[in-house]
Design a protein around this motif. Sequence first.
Motif, PDB file in Angstrom:
ATOM      1  N   ALA A  60       0.820  -1.214   0.000  1.00  0.00           N
ATOM      2  CA  ALA A  60       0.000   0.000   0.000  1.00  0.00           C
ATOM      3  C   ALA A  60       0.854   1.265   0.000  1.00  0.00           C
ATOM      4  O   ALA A  60       1.946   1.307   0.569  1.00  0.00           O
ATOM      5  CB  ALA A  60      -0.927   0.004   1.215  1.00  0.00           C
ATOM      6  N   ALA A  61       0.334   2.283  -0.663  1.00  0.00           N
ATOM      7  CA  ALA A  61       0.955   3.611  -0.675  1.00  0.00           C
ATOM      8  C   ALA A  61      -0.166   4.636  -0.690  1.00  0.00           C
ATOM      9  O   ALA A  61      -1.220   4.417  -1.288  1.00  0.00           O
ATOM     10  CB  ALA A  61       1.862   3.786  -1.882  1.00  0.00           C
ATOM     11  N   GLY A  62       0.042   5.745  -0.019  1.00  0.00           N
ATOM     12  CA  GLY A  62      -0.986   6.774   0.037  1.00  0.00           C
ATOM     13  C   GLY A  62      -0.415   8.123   0.412  1.00  0.00           C
ATOM     14  O   GLY A  62       0.808   8.283   0.526  1.00  0.00           O
ATOM     15  N   VAL A  63      -1.298   9.091   0.591  1.00  0.00           N
ATOM     16  CA  VAL A  63      -0.904  10.463   0.901  1.00  0.00           C
ATOM     17  C   VAL A  63      -1.684  10.941   2.117  1.00  0.00           C
ATOM     18  O   VAL A  63      -2.890  10.687   2.235  1.00  0.00           O
ATOM     19  CB  VAL A  63      -1.159  11.405  -0.294  1.00  0.00           C
ATOM     20  CG1 VAL A  63      -0.795  12.844   0.065  1.00  0.00           C
ATOM     21  CG2 VAL A  63      -0.358  10.963  -1.501  1.00  0.00           C
ATOM     22  N   VAL A  64      -1.000  11.641   3.022  1.00  0.00           N
ATOM     23  CA  VAL A  64      -1.641  12.180   4.222  1.00  0.00           C
ATOM     24  C   VAL A  64      -2.472  13.412   3.861  1.00  0.00           C
ATOM     25  O   VAL A  64      -1.969  14.350   3.243  1.00  0.00           O
ATOM     26  CB  VAL A  64      -0.595  12.559   5.290  1.00  0.00           C
ATOM     27  CG1 VAL A  64      -1.264  13.219   6.492  1.00  0.00           C
ATOM     28  CG2 VAL A  64       0.186  11.322   5.728  1.00  0.00           C
ATOM     29  N   VAL A  65      -3.748  13.402   4.223  1.00  0.00           N
ATOM     30  CA  VAL A  65      -4.608  14.570   4.048  1.00  0.00           C
ATOM     31  C   VAL A  65      -4.436  15.517   5.230  1.00  0.00           C
ATOM     32  O   VAL A  65      -4.253  16.713   5.083  1.00  0.00           O
ATOM     33  CB  VAL A  65      -6.082  14.155   3.906  1.00  0.00           C
ATOM     34  CG1 VAL A  65      -6.982  15.372   3.798  1.00  0.00           C
ATOM     35  CG2 VAL A  65      -6.249  13.249   2.695  1.00  0.00           C
ATOM     36  N   GLU A  66      -4.503  14.963   6.434  1.00  0.00           N
ATOM     37  CA  GLU A  66      -4.284  15.740   7.639  1.00  0.00           C
ATOM     38  C   GLU A  66      -3.948  14.777   8.773  1.00  0.00           C
ATOM     39  O   GLU A  66      -4.188  13.569   8.674  1.00  0.00           O
ATOM     40  CB  GLU A  66      -5.502  16.598   7.995  1.00  0.00           C
ATOM     41  CG  GLU A  66      -6.772  15.801   8.254  1.00  0.00           C
ATOM     42  CD  GLU A  66      -7.971  16.687   8.508  1.00  0.00           C
ATOM     43  OE1 GLU A  66      -7.838  17.920   8.392  1.00  0.00           O
ATOM     44  OE2 GLU A  66      -9.049  16.154   8.824  1.00  0.00           O
ATOM     45  N   ALA A  67      -3.374  15.292   9.841  1.00  0.00           N
ATOM     46  CA  ALA A  67      -2.990  14.464  10.985  1.00  0.00           C
ATOM     47  C   ALA A  67      -3.213  15.248  12.266  1.00  0.00           C
ATOM     48  O   ALA A  67      -3.130  16.484  12.281  1.00  0.00           O
ATOM     49  CB  ALA A  67      -1.534  14.028  10.867  1.00  0.00           C
ATOM     50  N   GLN A  68      -3.490  14.519  13.338  1.00  0.00           N
ATOM     51  CA  GLN A  68      -3.709  15.163  14.625  1.00  0.00           C
ATOM     52  C   GLN A  68      -3.458  14.152  15.734  1.00  0.00           C
ATOM     53  O   GLN A  68      -3.373  12.947  15.480  1.00  0.00           O
ATOM     54  CB  GLN A  68      -5.130  15.702  14.727  1.00  0.00           C
ATOM     55  CG  GLN A  68      -6.202  14.640  14.551  1.00  0.00           C
ATOM     56  CD  GLN A  68      -7.597  15.216  14.497  1.00  0.00           C
ATOM     57  OE1 GLN A  68      -7.809  16.385  14.746  1.00  0.00           O
ATOM     58  NE2 GLN A  68      -8.578  14.400  14.169  1.00  0.00           N
ATOM     59  N   VAL A  69      -3.321  14.656  16.950  1.00  0.00           N
ATOM     60  CA  VAL A  69      -3.152  13.786  18.111  1.00  0.00           C
ATOM     61  C   VAL A  69      -4.518  13.549  18.728  1.00  0.00           C
ATOM     62  O   VAL A  69      -5.226  14.492  19.072  1.00  0.00           O
ATOM     63  CB  VAL A  69      -2.186  14.410  19.140  1.00  0.00           C
ATOM     64  CG1 VAL A  69      -2.089  13.527  20.375  1.00  0.00           C
ATOM     65  CG2 VAL A  69      -0.811  14.615  18.520  1.00  0.00           C
TER      66      VAL A  69
END
Length: 329
Positions: free
Chosen positions: A176-185
């Motif tokens: 699998a390969a992908g792209v981060v849209v957004e990240a948070q804790v």
Amino acid sequence: MTPPALPVCHLSSWLEDTYMCVPGMLPAEAGGITQHIGAFEVTMPGSGARLTFLDTPGHAAFGAMRARGAAATDIVVLAVAADDGVMPQTREALAHARAAQVPVVVALTKCDLPQARSEEVKLQLVSEGLELEEYGGDVQCVVTAAKSRQGLQELEEALLLQAEVMELKASPEVPAAGVVVEAQVSKGLGAVATIILRKGTLKVGDPIVVGTEYGRVRAIKDGHGQAITTAGPGQAVVVSGLKGLPGAGDELLVVGSEGRASKMAAARTSRAQDFRLGQLARMQAEHSRRQQQMREKEYERKRELKRRIQEIRMSGFKRHSATDLGQLR
């Protein structure tokens, strides 16, 4: 094969509202999901095809991806209100789409209102450089109305046609390969990231490296917040299990082991640090150069001022001497 991810370029709430008008297409909390994860997946009522919509290009995540030249979107849906026409935010959204180099499908909204001026707005879009099909171009424009669901079927057909023309394909059998849209804790989960998968199948337990961070997939949630064990190409999912917080636009890769993921993340961190140090050194050198230029200019200015003062003094001395000589004569 899972369909490709499709972005919503402007007025994404219009698309959400439109799909929420169709029973069973989105849950009541869909607006909340979009706000929190930046993406939502729907099943189109006509063909049954699944499409993933990404939040507007004004979204910070999209901007970060565009800056890195790794936009996660395949097709841009440009929503333009028929009563307002082309607005500054419309031009901004179009600029984002062009920068990402992805095709555009225009959704002309609010066409059921008495003050709608569809033909005039189409001409405005043409003047902005969008070559609409009815004017001899290749950009599809669909007339829609959210309340009456007018044009929803046509929009679905337009998106599927555009995807078919682009021959979008992705193998679910590769890592699998992908792209981060957004990240948070997230409390209790630690670092979580919203991922648009580009190829392969992501599974719980997979060792992953995302930008300069790494980990092992602890849990996967779909756009409705439901826990799933696998996710395929084109899906927008929330992944937990990372050691740290990745950045928007970072690439996710599944690797052979967590140890390899750790080494890859460490190497990327070292390169990123070297890059930052290099940038800092260049900035300091540029600052020193500008400071030196300013000192040289100030020196030249003072030198020129002193020269002019001396000229004025010498000129006054010469006039005084000539007057004295005339009196002697």
